[in-house]
Design a protein around this motif. Structure first.
Motif, PDB file in Angstrom:
ATOM      1  N   PHE A  75       0.832  -1.194   0.000  1.00  0.00           N
ATOM      2  CA  PHE A  75       0.000   0.000   0.000  1.00  0.00           C
ATOM      3  C   PHE A  75       0.874   1.253   0.000  1.00  0.00           C
ATOM      4  CE2 PHE A  75      -3.007   3.065   1.878  1.00  0.00           C
ATOM      5  CZ  PHE A  75      -4.161   2.767   1.160  1.00  0.00           C
ATOM      6  N   VAL A  76       1.905   1.256   0.832  1.00  0.00           N
ATOM      7  CA  VAL A  76       2.832   2.390   0.898  1.00  0.00           C
ATOM      8  C   VAL A  76       3.569   2.538  -0.434  1.00  0.00           C
ATOM      9  CG1 VAL A  76       4.943   3.252   1.991  1.00  0.00           C
ATOM     10  CG2 VAL A  76       3.062   2.380   3.401  1.00  0.00           C
ATOM     11  N   ALA A  77       4.003   1.431  -1.017  1.00  0.00           N
ATOM     12  CA  ALA A  77       4.695   1.496  -2.308  1.00  0.00           C
ATOM     13  C   ALA A  77       3.789   2.110  -3.377  1.00  0.00           C
ATOM     14  CB  ALA A  77       5.155   0.103  -2.730  1.00  0.00           C
ATOM     15  N   ALA A  78       2.527   1.728  -3.376  1.00  0.00           N
ATOM     16  CA  ALA A  78       1.574   2.304  -4.332  1.00  0.00           C
ATOM     17  C   ALA A  78       1.429   3.796  -4.103  1.00  0.00           C
ATOM     18  CB  ALA A  78       0.219   1.598  -4.220  1.00  0.00           C
ATOM     19  N   TYR A  79       1.400   4.215  -2.858  1.00  0.00           N
ATOM     20  CA  TYR A  79       1.267   5.634  -2.553  1.00  0.00           C
ATOM     21  C   TYR A  79       2.515   6.427  -2.903  1.00  0.00           C
ATOM     22  CZ  TYR A  79      -3.393   6.301  -0.864  1.00  0.00           C
ATOM     23  OH  TYR A  79      -4.737   6.446  -0.808  1.00  0.00           O
ATOM     24  N   VAL A  80       3.684   5.806  -2.870  1.00  0.00           N
ATOM     25  CA  VAL A  80       4.898   6.487  -3.324  1.00  0.00           C
ATOM     26  C   VAL A  80       4.762   6.808  -4.808  1.00  0.00           C
ATOM     27  CG1 VAL A  80       7.377   6.195  -3.765  1.00  0.00           C
ATOM     28  CG2 VAL A  80       6.414   5.554  -1.539  1.00  0.00           C
ATOM     29  N   ILE A  81       4.279   5.851  -5.570  1.00  0.00           N
ATOM     30  CA  ILE A  81       4.054   6.073  -7.002  1.00  0.00           C
ATOM     31  C   ILE A  81       3.010   7.173  -7.200  1.00  0.00           C
ATOM     32  CG2 ILE A  81       3.168   5.023  -9.129  1.00  0.00           C
ATOM     33  CD1 ILE A  81       4.375   2.330  -7.992  1.00  0.00           C
ATOM     34  N   VAL A  82       1.920   7.112  -6.441  1.00  0.00           N
ATOM     35  CA  VAL A  82       0.861   8.121  -6.534  1.00  0.00           C
ATOM     36  C   VAL A  82       1.406   9.503  -6.173  1.00  0.00           C
ATOM     37  CG1 VAL A  82      -1.323   8.876  -5.490  1.00  0.00           C
ATOM     38  CG2 VAL A  82      -1.044   6.501  -6.207  1.00  0.00           C
ATOM     39  N   TYR A  83       2.260   9.574  -5.180  1.00  0.00           N
ATOM     40  CA  TYR A  83       2.879  10.845  -4.778  1.00  0.00           C
ATOM     41  C   TYR A  83       3.616  11.489  -5.957  1.00  0.00           C
ATOM     42  CZ  TYR A  83       6.335  14.020  -2.811  1.00  0.00           C
ATOM     43  OH  TYR A  83       7.126  15.108  -2.566  1.00  0.00           O
ATOM     44  N   PHE A  84       4.437  10.696  -6.660  1.00  0.00           N
ATOM     45  CA  PHE A  84       5.204  11.261  -7.766  1.00  0.00           C
ATOM     46  C   PHE A  84       4.318  11.638  -8.949  1.00  0.00           C
ATOM     47  CE2 PHE A  84       8.776   9.354  -5.432  1.00  0.00           C
ATOM     48  CZ  PHE A  84       9.578  10.480  -5.354  1.00  0.00           C
ATOM     49  N   ASN A  86       1.272  12.732  -8.560  1.00  0.00           N
ATOM     50  CA  ASN A  86       0.645  13.950  -8.050  1.00  0.00           C
ATOM     51  C   ASN A  86       1.581  15.153  -8.198  1.00  0.00           C
ATOM     52  OD1 ASN A  86      -1.062  15.710  -6.674  1.00  0.00           O
ATOM     53  ND2 ASN A  86      -1.337  14.372  -4.930  1.00  0.00           N
ATOM     54  N   ILE A  87       2.799  15.022  -7.740  1.00  0.00           N
ATOM     55  CA  ILE A  87       3.787  16.109  -7.824  1.00  0.00           C
ATOM     56  C   ILE A  87       4.039  16.497  -9.278  1.00  0.00           C
ATOM     57  CG2 ILE A  87       6.257  16.634  -7.531  1.00  0.00           C
ATOM     58  CD1 ILE A  87       4.660  17.020  -5.043  1.00  0.00           C
ATOM     59  N   GLY A  88       4.202  15.507 -10.133  1.00  0.00           N
ATOM     60  CA  GLY A  88       4.467  15.783 -11.545  1.00  0.00           C
ATOM     61  C   GLY A  88       3.330  16.544 -12.203  1.00  0.00           C
ATOM     62  N   LEU A  89       2.104  16.136 -11.917  1.00  0.00           N
ATOM     63  CA  LEU A  89       0.953  16.810 -12.517  1.00  0.00           C
ATOM     64  C   LEU A  89       0.779  18.228 -11.971  1.00  0.00           C
ATOM     65  CD1 LEU A  89      -1.595  13.855 -12.637  1.00  0.00           C
ATOM     66  CD2 LEU A  89      -0.363  14.892 -14.569  1.00  0.00           C
ATOM     67  N   ILE A  90       0.952  18.403 -10.671  1.00  0.00           N
ATOM     68  CA  ILE A  90       0.861  19.752 -10.102  1.00  0.00           C
ATOM     69  C   ILE A  90       1.946  20.645 -10.696  1.00  0.00           C
ATOM     70  CG2 ILE A  90       1.152  21.141  -8.008  1.00  0.00           C
ATOM     71  CD1 ILE A  90      -0.204  18.862  -6.449  1.00  0.00           C
ATOM     72  N   TYR A 102      -3.328  25.647  -4.769  1.00  0.00           N
ATOM     73  CA  TYR A 102      -4.585  25.070  -4.291  1.00  0.00           C
ATOM     74  C   TYR A 102      -5.352  24.437  -5.453  1.00  0.00           C
ATOM     75  CZ  TYR A 102      -3.918  28.091  -0.167  1.00  0.00           C
ATOM     76  OH  TYR A 102      -3.428  28.713   0.946  1.00  0.00           O
ATOM     77  N   ILE A 103      -5.587  25.242  -6.481  1.00  0.00           N
ATOM     78  CA  ILE A 103      -6.393  24.794  -7.622  1.00  0.00           C
ATOM     79  C   ILE A 103      -5.687  23.664  -8.371  1.00  0.00           C
ATOM     80  CG2 ILE A 103      -7.488  25.494  -9.793  1.00  0.00           C
ATOM     81  CD1 ILE A 103      -8.797  26.629  -7.228  1.00  0.00           C
ATOM     82  N   ALA A 104      -4.386  23.785  -8.565  1.00  0.00           N
ATOM     83  CA  ALA A 104      -3.628  22.730  -9.245  1.00  0.00           C
ATOM     84  C   ALA A 104      -3.760  21.407  -8.489  1.00  0.00           C
ATOM     85  CB  ALA A 104      -2.162  23.123  -9.383  1.00  0.00           C
ATOM     86  N   GLY A 105      -3.647  21.457  -7.163  1.00  0.00           N
ATOM     87  CA  GLY A 105      -3.788  20.243  -6.349  1.00  0.00           C
ATOM     88  C   GLY A 105      -5.170  19.634  -6.458  1.00  0.00           C
ATOM     89  N   ILE A 106      -6.189  20.475  -6.504  1.00  0.00           N
ATOM     90  CA  ILE A 106      -7.565  19.981  -6.617  1.00  0.00           C
ATOM     91  C   ILE A 106      -7.832  19.416  -8.009  1.00  0.00           C
ATOM     92  CG2 ILE A 106      -9.989  20.722  -6.626  1.00  0.00           C
ATOM     93  CD1 ILE A 106      -9.135  22.700  -4.323  1.00  0.00           C
ATOM     94  N   ILE A 107      -7.333  20.075  -9.053  1.00  0.00           N
ATOM     95  CA  ILE A 107      -7.560  19.632 -10.431  1.00  0.00           C
ATOM     96  C   ILE A 107      -6.963  18.247 -10.682  1.00  0.00           C
ATOM     97  CG2 ILE A 107      -6.877  20.070 -12.836  1.00  0.00           C
ATOM     98  CD1 ILE A 107      -7.372  23.047 -12.266  1.00  0.00           C
ATOM     99  N   VAL A 108      -5.790  17.974 -10.147  1.00  0.00           N
ATOM    100  CA  VAL A 108      -5.148  16.684 -10.424  1.00  0.00           C
ATOM    101  C   VAL A 108      -5.743  15.541  -9.606  1.00  0.00           C
ATOM    102  CG1 VAL A 108      -2.994  17.827 -11.087  1.00  0.00           C
ATOM    103  CG2 VAL A 108      -3.220  16.884  -8.792  1.00  0.00           C
TER     104      VAL A 108
END
Length: 126
Positions: A75-84, A86-90, A102-108
């Motif tokens: 689960f943590v490994a999946a969230y590490v991937i999700v984190y990157f 998220n960061i890349g899209l923002i 704020y808006i960038a974080g909500i849009i992604v």
């Protein structure tokens, strides 16, 4: 192996419903950290860490009907991937537009949610 099949109707609906709760928690924590002056990269990291702890039980128990605590590492490994993701899209949105953090974080969030579902279904709770 299909990600979306007849069986996902119920699983995906549960994921979306629990995801709304988890998302409200994660976005709320993210926005709080940004409001407190924490850079968005760190705000995402901290909200993700807190979200993982909150989400593991809700997703495992209510979405995939699985209470095996040993899956926390996957689960943590999946969230590490999700984190990157998220960061890349923002970062991309901030570079290509006049949006604020704020808006960038909500849009992604919807894109990140779909990526999370696929990882949870295929990698963690398969």
């Amino acid at each position: 192996m299909k990600i979306f099949s007849h069986a996902i109707d119920v699983t995906f609906i549960r994921f979306v419903l629990i995801g709304l709760l988890n998302t409200a928690f994660g976005v709320g924590v993210y926005c709080l950290f940004v409001y407190l002056g924490i850079p968005y990269r760190v705000a995402v990291l901290l909200s993700t860490i807190l979200g993982v702890l909150f989400n593991f039980k809700t997703i495992g128990t209510f979405v995939f009907r699985n209470t095996k605590n040993r899956l926390i590492f996957k689960f943590v490994a999946a969230y590490v991937i999700v984190y990157f993701i998220n960061i890349g899209l923002i970062h991309l949105l901030l570079e290509l537009s006049d949006l604020n953090e704020y808006i960038a974080g909500i849009i992604v969030t919807p894109i990140v949610a779909i990526a999370s579902f696929v990882l949870q279904k295929r990698f963690v709770f398969n």
